[in-house]
Scaffold this motif. Structure first.
Motif, PDB file in Angstrom:
ATOM      1  N   UNK A   1       0.824  -1.204   0.000  1.00  0.00           N
ATOM      2  CA  UNK A   1       0.000   0.000   0.000  1.00  0.00           C
ATOM      3  C   UNK A   1       0.858   1.253   0.000  1.00  0.00           C
ATOM      4  N   UNK A   2       1.867   1.266   0.865  1.00  0.00           N
ATOM      5  CA  UNK A   2       2.741   2.438   0.958  1.00  0.00           C
ATOM      6  C   UNK A   2       3.467   2.686  -0.360  1.00  0.00           C
ATOM      7  N   UNK A   3       3.980   1.629  -0.972  1.00  0.00           N
ATOM      8  CA  UNK A   3       4.703   1.784  -2.232  1.00  0.00           C
ATOM      9  C   UNK A   3       3.801   2.389  -3.310  1.00  0.00           C
ATOM     10  N   UNK A   4       2.590   1.859  -3.411  1.00  0.00           N
ATOM     11  CA  UNK A   4       1.659   2.330  -4.434  1.00  0.00           C
ATOM     12  C   UNK A   4       1.223   3.763  -4.156  1.00  0.00           C
ATOM     13  N   UNK A   5       0.919   4.055  -2.891  1.00  0.00           N
ATOM     14  CA  UNK A   5       0.461   5.403  -2.530  1.00  0.00           C
ATOM     15  C   UNK A   5       1.532   6.449  -2.826  1.00  0.00           C
ATOM     16  N   UNK A   6       2.784   6.122  -2.536  1.00  0.00           N
ATOM     17  CA  UNK A   6       3.850   7.080  -2.815  1.00  0.00           C
ATOM     18  C   UNK A   6       4.005   7.309  -4.309  1.00  0.00           C
ATOM     19  N   UNK A   7       3.792   6.267  -5.106  1.00  0.00           N
ATOM     20  CA  UNK A   7       3.836   6.415  -6.557  1.00  0.00           C
ATOM     21  C   UNK A   7       2.720   7.314  -7.062  1.00  0.00           C
ATOM     22  N   UNK A   8       1.505   7.116  -6.548  1.00  0.00           N
ATOM     23  CA  UNK A   8       0.373   7.964  -6.928  1.00  0.00           C
ATOM     24  C   UNK A   8       0.654   9.419  -6.570  1.00  0.00           C
TER      25      UNK A   8
END
Length: 237
Positions: free
Chosen positions: A116-123
């Motif tokens: 979740x953290x990885x994806x959220x930071x990408x967004x």
């Protein structure tokens, strides 16, 4: 014959190599996010224009409440001191502490939260590029002040150097991070006072980012949306 777990097994659920791998992966991804975030060329004029657009939207909805909230907070010293401290430290102290606890105590849930953290930071990085936005504290004409600078000083507030981008207000990653740890935590912890704390933690952070003049409530909504999108995408990661 069933193997008895050793102290090593309890200390490192998937082995010491995995523990170091996760630490390096998360730290590397986070600091890459911070570096890229800091290097995003958010043009000042455009960022201020976007900030004023948000103010216009909120005024049109009769929900431009941030100045009143901050002006009340700064009149109560313990409240604004708490808000400033939380804004500066919650990302590191609370988020990191929870992730460490999650890895060692509830390892089976750690990898989903990590994703979740990885994806959220990408967004967030995409939105910082597409829509650089000045935060409320840059609009003193509307009654805002920069309480964090007053609390820790100008140099300390920008101590990240290359990792600092003053025009990365949308989305609020303080809110995204708060939701991505609070919801799993409330489900996983057993002690009722901790469950209560995690249940209200995103609300506390929402107040903090408004009271310190760092986000509009629209930024908060978009931060929550970022967390929601990351949670949905992490189920397929």
């Amino acid at each position: 014959m069933r193997r008895v777990k050793t102290v090593h097994d309890w200390a490192f659920p998937n082995g010491i190599i995995d523990a170091f791998r996760q630490m390096l992966l998360f730290m590397g991804a986070y600091y890459l996010y911070r570096i890229v975030r800091g290097q995003v060329d958010g043009e000042t004029a455009i960022a201020f224009e976007h900030g004023r657009d948000l103010i216009a939207v909120e005024k049109g909805l009769h929900l431009f409440v941030e100045p009143d909230i901050q002006q009340w907070a700064v009149t109560v010293a313990p409240v604004i001191d708490f808000a400033n401290f939380m804004y500066v430290n919650s990302h590191f102290m609370i988020t990191t502490t929870f992730l460490i606890w999650l890895y060692f105590a509830r390892n089976e849930a750690y990898y989903y939260v990590r994703n979740m953290f990885m994806i959220a930071m990408g967004i967030a990085l995409v939105l910082y590029v597409l829509y650089p936005t000045a935060p409320p504290r840059f609009f003193p004409e509307y009654g805002f002040t920069d309480s964090v600078v007053e609390f820790v000083g100008q140099s300390a507030s920008q101590s990240a150097g290359a990792l600092y981008n003053p025009y990365a207000a949308i989305p609020s990653m303080h809110i995204a991070f708060a939701l991505m740890i609070a919801i799993p935590a409330a489900q996983l912890v057993k002690w009722k006072p901790l469950k209560m704390f995690w249940s209200v933690y995103p609300l506390i952070v929402s107040f903090v980012v408004i009271a310190t003049g760092n986000h509009f409530w629209i930024d908060i909504v978009l931060g929550a949306a970022t967390a929601g999108a990351a949670a949905w995408m992490a189920t397929y990661a």
